[in-house]
Design a protein around this motif. Structure first.
Motif, short mmCIF file in Angstrom:
data_model
loop_
_atom_site.label_atom_id
_atom_site.label_comp_id
_atom_site.label_asym_id
_atom_site.label_seq_id
_atom_site.Cartn_x
_atom_site.Cartn_y
_atom_site.Cartn_z
N VAL A 73 31.64 42.80 47.20
CA VAL A 73 32.09 41.62 46.46
C VAL A 73 33.40 41.14 47.06
N SER A 74 33.62 39.84 46.96
CA SER A 74 34.83 39.26 47.54
C SER A 74 35.09 37.92 46.89
N SER A 75 36.36 37.53 46.87
CA SER A 75 36.69 36.16 46.50
C SER A 75 36.19 35.26 47.61
N LEU A 76 36.02 34.00 47.30
CA LEU A 76 35.55 33.04 48.30
C LEU A 76 36.73 32.32 48.91
N MET A 77 36.57 31.89 50.15
CA MET A 77 37.60 31.10 50.84
C MET A 77 37.16 29.66 50.89
N ARG A 78 38.11 28.80 50.95
CA ARG A 78 37.86 27.36 50.97
C ARG A 78 37.40 26.86 52.33
N CYS A 79 36.51 25.91 52.31
CA CYS A 79 36.11 25.14 53.49
C CYS A 79 36.44 23.69 53.16
N ASP A 80 35.68 22.77 53.71
CA ASP A 80 35.88 21.35 53.40
C ASP A 80 35.40 21.02 51.99
N GLY A 81 36.16 20.17 51.29
CA GLY A 81 35.76 19.71 49.97
C GLY A 81 35.57 20.87 49.01
N GLU A 82 34.39 20.90 48.38
CA GLU A 82 34.09 21.97 47.42
C GLU A 82 33.29 23.09 48.06
N GLN A 83 33.19 23.09 49.37
CA GLN A 83 32.47 24.15 50.06
C GLN A 83 33.35 25.41 50.13
N LYS A 84 32.68 26.54 50.14
CA LYS A 84 33.35 27.84 50.21
C LYS A 84 32.67 28.67 51.29
N LYS A 85 33.27 29.83 51.60
CA LYS A 85 32.67 30.81 52.48
C LYS A 85 32.96 32.20 51.91
N PHE A 163 29.59 25.10 46.64
CA PHE A 163 29.82 25.97 45.50
C PHE A 163 30.91 25.36 44.62
N PRO A 164 30.64 24.19 44.03
CA PRO A 164 31.68 23.47 43.27
C PRO A 164 32.13 24.19 42.00
N GLU A 165 31.33 25.10 41.47
CA GLU A 165 31.68 25.77 40.22
C GLU A 165 32.64 26.95 40.40
N TYR A 166 33.08 27.22 41.62
CA TYR A 166 33.96 28.36 41.88
C TYR A 166 35.32 28.19 41.21
N LYS A 167 35.78 29.25 40.59
CA LYS A 167 37.11 29.29 40.02
C LYS A 167 37.91 30.32 40.81
N TYR A 168 39.09 29.95 41.24
CA TYR A 168 39.93 30.80 42.10
C TYR A 168 40.03 32.21 41.52
N GLY A 169 39.80 33.18 42.37
CA GLY A 169 39.93 34.58 42.00
C GLY A 169 38.62 35.25 41.61
N GLU A 170 37.59 34.48 41.30
CA GLU A 170 36.31 35.08 40.97
C GLU A 170 35.75 35.76 42.22
N LYS A 171 35.00 36.84 41.99
CA LYS A 171 34.44 37.58 43.12
C LYS A 171 32.93 37.57 43.04
N TYR A 172 32.32 37.46 44.21
CA TYR A 172 30.86 37.39 44.32
C TYR A 172 30.35 38.36 45.35
#
Length: 172
Positions: A73-85, A163-172
């Motif tokens: 599990v890991s927090s997600l990192m930001r990409c362009d707009g609402e995209q994450k990685k 992944f627009p529903e991501y809230k900072y700090g959540e882990k997936y």
């Protein structure tokens, strides 16, 4: 599987963050090549990274393995707009006996030539050799060794995905 405790995981998390931050400053966000449609999801992106990490770490002879760790599990990192990685790392603490150059050659050669993958030799922030693995979709893995104790590290991040529903700090 042996777990060396919270201090080791904390160090792994810091090294993961530093490695990924450095590679992000040196590479593009990880978008697909111009003109390609991306249909990557969190699940497929994470699976692509963790599968390749597993494929690489099982190349280590079992008699040299002291302990294994991989974040699932890991927090997600930001990409362009609402995209994450998705980001993650796997580490194997090793007993003496691995030939680092031969192992890195084996990793490089096993992935080179696969459709969509580019593999190159590079150096890390300490000037030590690492293998840089990049897919056309932006999936990126870095394979290297560290000392004290001797450790194989496979750090990586996925292609970008919506992944627009991501809230900072959540882990997936």
């Amino acid at each position: 599987m042996v777990d060396n405790g919270k201090a080791r995981r904390t160090a792994l998390n810091w090294r993961t963050a530093a490695t990924i931050f450095l590679s992000l400053t040196l590479a593009a966000c990880g978008q697909a090549e111009s003109g390609k449609t991306m249909t990557t999801t969190l699940e497929s992106a994470k699976s692509k990274v963790t599968s390749l990490q597993q494929e690489i770490t099982v190349m280590v002879p079992e008699d040299l393995v002291i302990s294994r760790f991989a974040n699932d599990v890991s927090s997600l990192m930001r990409c362009d707009g609402e995209q994450k990685k998705w980001t993650g790392a796997a580490e194997i603490e090793l007993a003496p006996g691995i030939d680092r150059e031969v192992f890195l050659d084996k990793v490089r050669d096993s992935i080179a030539g696969r459709d969509g993958w580019k593999v190159s030799d590079d150096t890390d922030q300490d000037g030590d050799r690492r293998v840089d693995i990049l897919h056309d979709d932006g999936t990126h893995l870095l394979v290297s060794f560290y000392d004290s104790p001797v450790t194989l590290r496979v750090a990586g991040y996925s292609a970008c995905f919506d992944f627009p529903e991501y809230k900072y700090g959540e882990k997936y």
